[in-house]
Design an enzyme around this catalytic site. Structure first.
Site, short mmCIF file in Angstrom:
data_model
loop_
_atom_site.label_atom_id
_atom_site.label_comp_id
_atom_site.label_asym_id
_atom_site.label_seq_id
_atom_site.Cartn_x
_atom_site.Cartn_y
_atom_site.Cartn_z
CG HIS A 88 -0.40 0.16 2.53
ND1 HIS A 88 0.30 -0.85 3.18
CD2 HIS A 88 -0.41 1.21 3.38
CE1 HIS A 88 0.68 -0.42 4.37
NE2 HIS A 88 0.28 0.83 4.52
CG HIS A 103 0.11 5.65 4.10
ND1 HIS A 103 -1.22 5.47 4.37
CD2 HIS A 103 0.76 4.62 4.68
CE1 HIS A 103 -1.37 4.37 5.09
NE2 HIS A 103 -0.18 3.83 5.29
CE1 TYR A 110 12.33 1.31 -3.36
CE2 TYR A 110 11.56 -0.03 -1.54
CZ TYR A 110 12.34 0.13 -2.66
OH TYR A 110 13.12 -0.91 -3.10
#
Length: 175
Positions: A59, A61, A147
């Site tokens: 996922h 954010h 990342y």
């Protein structure tokens, strides 16, 4: 078709959580260049400012600010998801519904969005974006996760390089 209530503030700043369908997958980090290219392509067509971003294995954010007068973050997410999916071989299992709709089985259909209300809300969400690799046990120090926009925040002096390491205690909303 369901109607989702989304807050739309022209030129607003928004926090997003976007998940892969398979939450045990590592697809995003294993294909980080393809994901980054998908974002780059969409930003070239429909610009937005990246305030903060962390890509985790399953996922992501992020916080975006849209151009003045623009509220269409949904189209941007749809385009990013499609562009990324097109780079991947079709190996995922598909449900009958996804087959019927011609969808891939890569992303969860929806995403979570929160409109940033003020500076305190912004700071809390920027912290949340950057603390996530540590929260999920992916690293011992936030600085060890590549990342993320964390390093950009260090470069401009917003965070010290050792922010939120194992010796720091993080309480949501506090800095």
């Amino acid at each position: 078709m369901s109607q989702y209530r989304r807050n739309r503030v022209p030129g607003g700043t928004y926090f997003f959580t976007v998940n892969l369908l398979d939450r045990s997958s590592r697809l995003l980090t294993e294909n980080i260049d393809a994901f980054r290219e998908a974002v780059r392509q969409v930003r070239a067509r429909k610009p937005f400012h990246i305030d903060a971003w962390t890509v985790l294995p399953d996922h992501t954010h992020c916080i975006w600010t849209l151009p003045p007068g623009d509220t269409d973050y949904s189209a941007r997410w749809k385009a990013i998801k499609i562009a990324f999916a097109k780079t991947l071989p079709k190996t995922e299992q598909l449900s009958a519904v996804r087959l019927r709709k011609g969808e891939r089985g890569i992303w969860q259909r929806r995403f979570w969005e929160h409109t940033i209300r003020d500076e305190r809300d912004y700071a809390a969400h920027v912290d949340y974006v950057h603390i996530n690799p540590l929260k999920h046990g992916l690293v011992q120090r936030v600085a060890d996760w590549s990342y993320s926009t964390f390093h950009r925040y260090v470069d401009v002096g917003i965070y010290p390089p050792n922010w939120a390491g194992v010796s720091n205690i993080f309480v949501a909303g506090e800095r």
